[in-house]
Motif scaffolding. Structure first.
Motif, PDB file in Angstrom:
ATOM      1  N   ILE A  93     -94.250  25.259 -54.971  1.00 24.19           N
ATOM      2  CA  ILE A  93     -93.914  25.488 -56.373  1.00 24.19           C
ATOM      3  C   ILE A  93     -94.747  26.653 -56.879  1.00 24.19           C
ATOM      4  O   ILE A  93     -95.976  26.662 -56.730  1.00 24.19           O
ATOM      5  N   TYR A  94     -94.080  27.639 -57.476  1.00 24.68           N
ATOM      6  CA  TYR A  94     -94.744  28.819 -58.027  1.00 24.68           C
ATOM      7  C   TYR A  94     -94.560  28.805 -59.543  1.00 24.68           C
ATOM      8  O   TYR A  94     -93.450  28.591 -60.044  1.00 24.68           O
ATOM      9  N   LYS A  95     -95.666  29.049 -60.268  1.00 19.22           N
ATOM     10  CA  LYS A  95     -95.628  28.970 -61.729  1.00 19.22           C
ATOM     11  C   LYS A  95     -96.155  30.248 -62.370  1.00 19.22           C
ATOM     12  O   LYS A  95     -96.993  30.950 -61.796  1.00 19.22           O
ATOM     13  N   TYR A  96     -95.665  30.531 -63.583  1.00 14.18           N
ATOM     14  CA  TYR A  96     -96.258  31.568 -64.423  1.00 14.18           C
ATOM     15  C   TYR A  96     -97.619  31.076 -64.914  1.00 14.18           C
ATOM     16  O   TYR A  96     -97.964  29.895 -64.744  1.00 14.18           O
ATOM     17  N   SER A  97     -98.365  31.952 -65.543  1.00 10.02           N
ATOM     18  CA  SER A  97     -99.706  31.587 -66.011  1.00 10.02           C
ATOM     19  C   SER A  97     -99.687  30.468 -67.042  1.00 10.02           C
ATOM     20  O   SER A  97    -100.662  29.724 -67.180  1.00 10.02           O
ATOM     21  N   ASP A  98     -98.568  30.312 -67.770  1.00  9.44           N
ATOM     22  CA  ASP A  98     -98.485  29.262 -68.783  1.00  9.44           C
ATOM     23  C   ASP A  98     -97.992  27.934 -68.213  1.00  9.44           C
ATOM     24  O   ASP A  98     -97.791  26.969 -68.961  1.00  9.44           O
ATOM     25  N   GLY A  99     -97.790  27.858 -66.915  1.00  8.88           N
ATOM     26  CA  GLY A  99     -97.348  26.619 -66.288  1.00  8.88           C
ATOM     27  C   GLY A  99     -95.851  26.497 -66.116  1.00  8.88           C
ATOM     28  O   GLY A  99     -95.374  25.561 -65.457  1.00  8.88           O
ATOM     29  N   THR A 100     -95.095  27.422 -66.658  1.00 10.65           N
ATOM     30  CA  THR A 100     -93.644  27.410 -66.483  1.00 10.65           C
ATOM     31  C   THR A 100     -93.296  27.705 -65.032  1.00 10.65           C
ATOM     32  O   THR A 100     -93.881  28.598 -64.416  1.00 10.65           O
ATOM     33  N   VAL A 101     -92.347  26.965 -64.479  1.00 11.43           N
ATOM     34  CA  VAL A 101     -91.978  27.148 -63.080  1.00 11.43           C
ATOM     35  C   VAL A 101     -91.261  28.479 -62.886  1.00 11.43           C
ATOM     36  O   VAL A 101     -90.288  28.779 -63.571  1.00 11.43           O
ATOM     37  N   LYS A 340     -96.118  28.193 -45.256  1.00 12.72           N
ATOM     38  CA  LYS A 340     -94.698  27.918 -45.075  1.00 12.72           C
ATOM     39  C   LYS A 340     -94.432  26.431 -44.844  1.00 12.72           C
ATOM     40  O   LYS A 340     -93.313  25.964 -45.059  1.00 12.72           O
ATOM     41  N   LYS A 341     -95.432  25.690 -44.383  1.00 12.48           N
ATOM     42  CA  LYS A 341     -95.254  24.254 -44.198  1.00 12.48           C
ATOM     43  C   LYS A 341     -95.047  23.549 -45.532  1.00 12.48           C
ATOM     44  O   LYS A 341     -94.528  22.441 -45.588  1.00 12.48           O
ATOM     45  N   GLY A 342     -95.448  24.186 -46.613  1.00 15.76           N
ATOM     46  CA  GLY A 342     -95.174  23.658 -47.941  1.00 15.76           C
ATOM     47  C   GLY A 342     -96.270  22.778 -48.491  1.00 15.76           C
ATOM     48  O   GLY A 342     -97.348  22.620 -47.911  1.00 15.76           O
ATOM     49  N   GLY A 343     -95.972  22.181 -49.651  1.00 14.39           N
ATOM     50  CA  GLY A 343     -96.923  21.309 -50.319  1.00 14.39           C
ATOM     51  C   GLY A 343     -97.872  22.028 -51.251  1.00 14.39           C
ATOM     52  O   GLY A 343     -98.819  21.423 -51.753  1.00 14.39           O
ATOM     53  N   TRP A 344     -97.616  23.302 -51.516  1.00 13.12           N
ATOM     54  CA  TRP A 344     -98.502  24.099 -52.356  1.00 13.12           C
ATOM     55  C   TRP A 344     -97.971  24.177 -53.794  1.00 13.12           C
ATOM     56  O   TRP A 344     -96.769  24.255 -54.013  1.00 13.12           O
ATOM     57  N   THR A 345     -98.903  24.207 -54.737  1.00 18.17           N
ATOM     58  CA  THR A 345     -98.599  24.561 -56.120  1.00 18.17           C
ATOM     59  C   THR A 345     -99.427  25.798 -56.444  1.00 18.17           C
ATOM     60  O   THR A 345    -100.662  25.725 -56.507  1.00 18.17           O
ATOM     61  N   ILE A 346     -98.734  26.913 -56.595  1.00 23.37           N
ATOM     62  CA  ILE A 346     -99.417  28.200 -56.767  1.00 23.37           C
ATOM     63  C   ILE A 346     -99.109  28.733 -58.161  1.00 23.37           C
ATOM     64  O   ILE A 346     -97.939  28.986 -58.504  1.00 23.37           O
ATOM     65  N   THR A 347    -100.137  28.885 -58.957  1.00 27.09           N
ATOM     66  CA  THR A 347     -99.991  29.415 -60.308  1.00 27.09           C
ATOM     67  C   THR A 347    -100.414  30.876 -60.316  1.00 27.09           C
ATOM     68  O   THR A 347    -101.515  31.207 -59.874  1.00 27.09           O
ATOM     69  N   LEU A 348     -99.534  31.733 -60.807  1.00 28.55           N
ATOM     70  CA  LEU A 348     -99.803  33.168 -60.843  1.00 28.55           C
ATOM     71  C   LEU A 348    -100.435  33.548 -62.176  1.00 28.55           C
ATOM     72  O   LEU A 348    -100.316  32.821 -63.176  1.00 28.55           O
ATOM     73  N   ASN A 349    -101.085  34.695 -62.204  1.00 26.06           N
ATOM     74  CA  ASN A 349    -101.628  35.224 -63.460  1.00 26.06           C
ATOM     75  C   ASN A 349    -100.561  35.942 -64.279  1.00 26.06           C
ATOM     76  O   ASN A 349    -100.846  36.431 -65.376  1.00 26.06           O
ATOM     77  N   ILE A 350     -99.350  36.014 -63.767  1.00 23.15           N
ATOM     78  CA  ILE A 350     -98.267  36.725 -64.445  1.00 23.15           C
ATOM     79  C   ILE A 350     -97.971  36.093 -65.801  1.00 23.15           C
ATOM     80  O   ILE A 350     -97.708  34.892 -65.910  1.00 23.15           O
ATOM     81  N   ASP A 351     -98.014  36.929 -66.838  1.00 20.78           N
ATOM     82  CA  ASP A 351     -97.686  36.524 -68.200  1.00 20.78           C
ATOM     83  C   ASP A 351     -96.163  36.640 -68.380  1.00 20.78           C
ATOM     84  O   ASP A 351     -95.612  37.724 -68.233  1.00 20.78           O
ATOM     85  N   ARG A 352     -95.520  35.524 -68.655  1.00 21.12           N
ATOM     86  CA  ARG A 352     -94.052  35.512 -68.696  1.00 21.12           C
ATOM     87  C   ARG A 352     -93.498  36.498 -69.714  1.00 21.12           C
ATOM     88  O   ARG A 352     -92.511  37.198 -69.456  1.00 21.12           O
ATOM     89  N   ILE A 556    -103.489  38.420 -58.476  1.00 29.45           N
ATOM     90  CA  ILE A 556    -102.193  37.889 -58.895  1.00 29.45           C
ATOM     91  C   ILE A 556    -102.191  36.368 -58.934  1.00 29.45           C
ATOM     92  O   ILE A 556    -101.383  35.762 -59.628  1.00 29.45           O
ATOM     93  N   ILE A 557    -103.108  35.715 -58.204  1.00 31.40           N
ATOM     94  CA  ILE A 557    -103.136  34.246 -58.176  1.00 31.40           C
ATOM     95  C   ILE A 557    -104.184  33.712 -59.145  1.00 31.40           C
ATOM     96  O   ILE A 557    -105.337  34.123 -59.134  1.00 31.40           O
ATOM     97  N   LYS A 558    -103.754  32.765 -59.954  1.00 29.46           N
ATOM     98  CA  LYS A 558    -104.659  32.067 -60.862  1.00 29.46           C
ATOM     99  C   LYS A 558    -105.272  30.854 -60.176  1.00 29.46           C
ATOM    100  O   LYS A 558    -106.472  30.594 -60.282  1.00 29.46           O
ATOM    101  N   SER A 559    -104.442  30.099 -59.446  1.00 29.16           N
ATOM    102  CA  SER A 559    -104.924  28.946 -58.692  1.00 29.16           C
ATOM    103  C   SER A 559    -103.933  28.618 -57.587  1.00 29.16           C
ATOM    104  O   SER A 559    -102.746  28.934 -57.683  1.00 29.16           O
ATOM    105  N   ALA A 560    -104.430  27.985 -56.510  1.00 29.87           N
ATOM    106  CA  ALA A 560    -103.591  27.540 -55.405  1.00 29.87           C
ATOM    107  C   ALA A 560    -104.073  26.156 -54.997  1.00 29.87           C
ATOM    108  O   ALA A 560    -105.205  25.998 -54.541  1.00 29.87           O
ATOM    109  N   GLU A 561    -103.209  25.155 -55.145  1.00 27.53           N
ATOM    110  CA  GLU A 561    -103.600  23.772 -54.912  1.00 27.53           C
ATOM    111  C   GLU A 561    -102.786  23.159 -53.777  1.00 27.53           C
ATOM    112  O   GLU A 561    -101.581  23.386 -53.658  1.00 27.53           O
ATOM    113  N   HIS A 562    -103.465  22.364 -52.940  1.00 21.60           N
ATOM    114  CA  HIS A 562    -102.821  21.659 -51.829  1.00 21.60           C
ATOM    115  C   HIS A 562    -103.622  20.403 -51.553  1.00 21.60           C
ATOM    116  O   HIS A 562    -104.854  20.400 -51.680  1.00 21.60           O
ATOM    117  N   LYS A 563    -102.932  19.323 -51.172  1.00 19.11           N
ATOM    118  CA  LYS A 563    -103.619  18.055 -50.984  1.00 19.11           C
ATOM    119  C   LYS A 563    -104.614  18.067 -49.827  1.00 19.11           C
ATOM    120  O   LYS A 563    -105.554  17.283 -49.802  1.00 19.11           O
TER     121      LYS A 563
END
Length: 783
Positions: A93-101, A340-352, A556-563
């Motif tokens: 899952i990739y998100k904008y800086s405000d959390g929007t997918v 590529k195996k997945g399971g990541w939530t990556i939030t970008l610094n991109i301002d929508r 470009i990345i604000k945060s990258a989370e994986h279990k």
């Protein structure tokens, strides 16, 4: 001595017992013995007896038996698990800086095929590439595994070799984690698998589970991704390339590879085919006739349309590098497999909001005017842009191209076009930060006089270095200040300044500011910006200037989370790399480019400016193949580039005539045209409140010297005289700058510094010794 005593003596040492001596004899013997140690310590012979060869060998064999015993236990307790590679694949899952997918990705691009559907020659390419003894070995490489375990224990990652069986086990049954336990499991499972399954079964599993880049898992997906055909139709040459890819999917992908990467890919391809000849799987005559065939360009994955694909790819690339940097992956290929195996939530610094504004600016100012059916050159125009917050390093917006489906290469991050005159501020920064002087000892400042004659030969140590770049339209300026030379982007001035400073120092400063200078030569041609650079890279360099000389690395990345793992992102704001005074003085000078120079019409006169203070630089490369404007306000830095890329061959081509542009320059698209227009439309809509630079400099804001140089009446071998009035001190000048930021009405007066009509016949000297002209360097038009 009786018989019983003799028998006991023989049992103790095989000798008769010595007769007992009296006390006086014992005392004398002890006193006379030279080997008896003082203090009553035991003799050395007793220590030696503690470490005999028998004991050392016994200990060694004991350890060996212990290891063998432990391995037997592992072998008895570890079973071949159920395959889990497919089951573990998840969406990212990739998100904008405000959390929007922004996007969801992760559909596994894999279609397994029977080995019988893969030509025998193609099967052999994989064996030749990875494991020549595959058909005869036991499934493991003990030496390579031991080396891998040792490297893991030492924190060096996996550097040992593995068999095809071991790699299949890692891909399908285990994971990519770099741990000793995983290596041991890999060893045991590989041994068992080799005993229980055929070699064809293992080879089929290997080529069907391996990752080939471009999101392709397995040989069928790879055949489609690189050659638009099924695996059953692959040639041996194509199979050799796919086999070569497994070593480094990112580095060897022809669409993404650098020149070095392409050379390595071809070398690996040759290695595979040559090994096939050695194994008698390929006829030497046929091998000799084979040539490398370039694979087809990649297609975008579903759901990546428009700018989304560029943003996701840029975020992934940054994540790959960080995973390698922090030791979670041994290579970029391993890191890519983890992501590529997945399971990541990556939030970008991109301002929508800013992303939308940038896309709108490009469309309104450029792409809506392109018509490839009417003008073929319009189909060759590739815009790219990157916008960075200089105080945080966040990448707020990025424009990679018109559509990820139509053009796979990200124009915001590509580094294959010259930044041209946008490199000139780096030269000035090097001069100011290092306290450089001209050859006659004058300090280089914005008010220093240089000879602006077009084509003037650069001088070093009183001798010409064989480099004399022309100015735009071959215009002569005569003696001018550095400020005016920056405003008008005068090549001849900055070519000489680069040599005066020392090109090694110029390139070192470029590296400190954020340019990737690896492999770049420190030659005078680099003063024209003849190296490669990306809009994101140039935005980072100018952001460092805007941030008063403190290093800004665009993030470009604000945060990258994986279990399963934690990603620690580095701080985008680094140390002070050049002095604040040097950085702020360059900013001051660059305000003149906007107010009095090549960006005046497009930026300074924009009705939306509303008094906003702006610094920036235009650039137009050799033969009009690229055009740039990189500019900034106190809170926003944006670099816009236009690149001429043939829609058919993808070769670099001129932009001249795009949009039907007809000017006195012959239709040339320069940095002051569309790049500056896009920059202004985006920046003045996205910057927020009007602001002014806080500069620590004696220069002020592009203040012109009171003395305006003129052509000398008598030729001289020395530079023209310096200004009669010194630059103002730290106290603000009583008079305002000669170039005020315009209001909504364009300024009625021309720039304060008008080029003289008659240049001096003999140029001033200057510079330090340097390397002659780079044979591969190109010229640029200056703007």
């Amino acid at each position: 001595m009786g018989r019983a005593d003799e028998r006991r003596a023989r049992q103790r040492g095989g000798h008769r017992a010595a007769p007992r001596r009296g006390r006086s004899q014992s005392t004398r013997a002890a006193t006379a013995s030279p080997s008896a140690p003082a203090g009553g310590k035991p003799p050395k012979g007793r220590i030696r007896r503690l470490f005999t060869w028998k004991k050392i060998l016994g200990t060694f064999f004991g350890l060996v038996l212990l290891v063998i015993g432990a391995f037997v236990v592992l072998y008895m307790t570890i079973d071949i698990p159920a395959g889990n590679a497919t089951a573990q694949m998840q969406s990212n899952i990739y998100k904008y800086s405000d959390g929007t997918v922004l996007a969801r990705t992760g559909e596994l691009n894999r279609e397994s095929v029977d080995l019988a559907q893969v030509p025998k020659d193609v099967q052999h390419t994989f064996v030749a590439a990875e494991n020549k003894t595959f058909y005869s070995d036991s499934g493991v490489d003990l030496k390579g595994t031991a080396r891998g375990i040792l490297n893991t224990l030492e924190g060096h990652g996996t550097q040992g070799g593995s068999t095809i069986t071991q790699q299949y086990v890692k891909n399908y049954y285990l994971d990519q984690n770099q741990t000793v336990s995983r290596k041991l499991k890999e060893l045991v499972i590989s041994l068992k698998l080799d005993r229980q399954k055929s070699k064809d079964y293992i080879l089929a599993g290997y080529i069907n589970t391996s990752y080939y880049g471009r999101g392709a898992y397995g040989i069928q997906a790879a055949a489609q991704a690189y050659y638009r055909k099924d695996a059953k139709d692959l040639t041996v040459q194509e199979g050799a390339y796919l086999a070569a890819l497994l070593q480094a999917p990112n580095q060897y992908d022809w669409a993404l590879a650098t020149d070095t990467g392409k050379k390595l890919a071809v070398a690996r391809w040759n290695y595979v085919l040559d090994n096939m000849v050695k194994q008698h799987w390929l006829d030497p005559g046929k091998r000799q006739a084979m040539t490398f065939e370039t694979p087809k360009a990649p297609k975008a994955a579903p759901g990546m349309k428009g700018e989304t694909g560029y943003l996701v790819d840029a975020a992934n690339s940054a994540l790959y590098k960080q995973l390698v940097s922090q030791g979670d992956a041994a290579s970029l290929g391993d890191a890519e497999a983890l992501v590529k195996k997945g399971g990541w939530t990556i939030t970008l610094n991109i301002d929508r909001k800013k992303q939308t504004q940038l896309e709108r600016a490009v469309k309104e100012q450029l792409t809506s005017k392109l018509d490839a059916k009417q003008r073929s050159v319009d189909g060759d125009v590739q815009p790219g842009a990157a916008s960075v917050d200089p105080t945080t390093g966040k990448v707020l917006a990025m424009y990679g191209g018109t559509d990820y489906f139509k053009h796979f290469t990200n124009n915001a991050t590509r580094r294959d076009y010259q930044p041209a005159s946008t490199f000139k501020p780096v030269i000035l920064a090097a001069a100011l930060d290092g306290g450089a002087t001209t050859q006659d000892g004058r300090a280089i400042t914005p008010n220093t006089i240089y000879d602006g004659t077009s084509g003037r030969q650069v001088v070093s140590g009183g001798a010409k270095v064989g480099f004399g770049p022309p100015n735009e339209d071959d215009q002569n300026y005569g003696p001018i200040t550095v400020q005016t030379a920056m405003n008008q982007s005068v090549n001849s001035v900055f070519a000489q300044m680069g040599v005066d400073v020392g090109m090694d120092k110029v390139m070192a400063t470029a590296g400190k500011l954020g340019m990737d200078t690896k492999g770049m030569e420190a030659v005078p041609a680099q003063t024209l910006g003849s190296m490669g650079a990306s809009p994101l890279e140039m935005a980072g360099i100018y952001a460092t200037l805007d941030n008063h000389g403190k290093k800004v690395t665009p993030a470009i990345i604000k945060s990258a989370e994986h279990k399963d793992r934690t990603v620690n992102l580095p701080d985008p704001i680094g140390d002070q790399v050049i002095s604040r005074t040097a950085a702020d003085t360059v900013t001051s000078v660059l305000t003149g480019v906007v107010d009095d120079g090549t960006a005046n019409t497009s930026v300074a006169s924009n009705p939306e400016r509303n008094g906003q203070q702006v610094a920036g630089k235009t650039g137009t490369s050799d033969n009009n193949k690229s055009a740039w404007f990189t500019g900034y306000t106190p809170g926003l830095v944006t670099s816009v580039g236009l690149f001429g890329e043939s829609a058919k061959t993808h070769a670099q081509v001129p932009l001249t005539g795009a949009t039907g542009l007809i000017t006195s320059g012959g239709g040339r698209v320069n940095g002051g045209s569309y790049p500056a227009l896009i920059w202004a439309a985006y920046t003045f809509g996205a910057m927020g409140d009007v602001s002014r630079f806080d500069l620590d400099t004696t220069q002020g804001a592009a203040v012109q010297p009171t003395y305006t140089p003129t052509a000398p009446s008598t030729p001289s071998n020395t530079p023209s005289k310096t200004p009669t009035s010194k630059p103002p001190t730290s106290t603000p000048p009583s008079q305002p700058p000669t170039s005020k930021p315009p209001t909504s009405t364009p300024p009625s007066q021309p720039p304060t510094s008008t080029p003289p009509t008659k240049p001096p016949t003999t140029p001033p000297t200057g510079g330090v010794t340097g390397n002659p002209l780079d044979p591969g360097g190109g010229q640029n038009f200056g703007q």
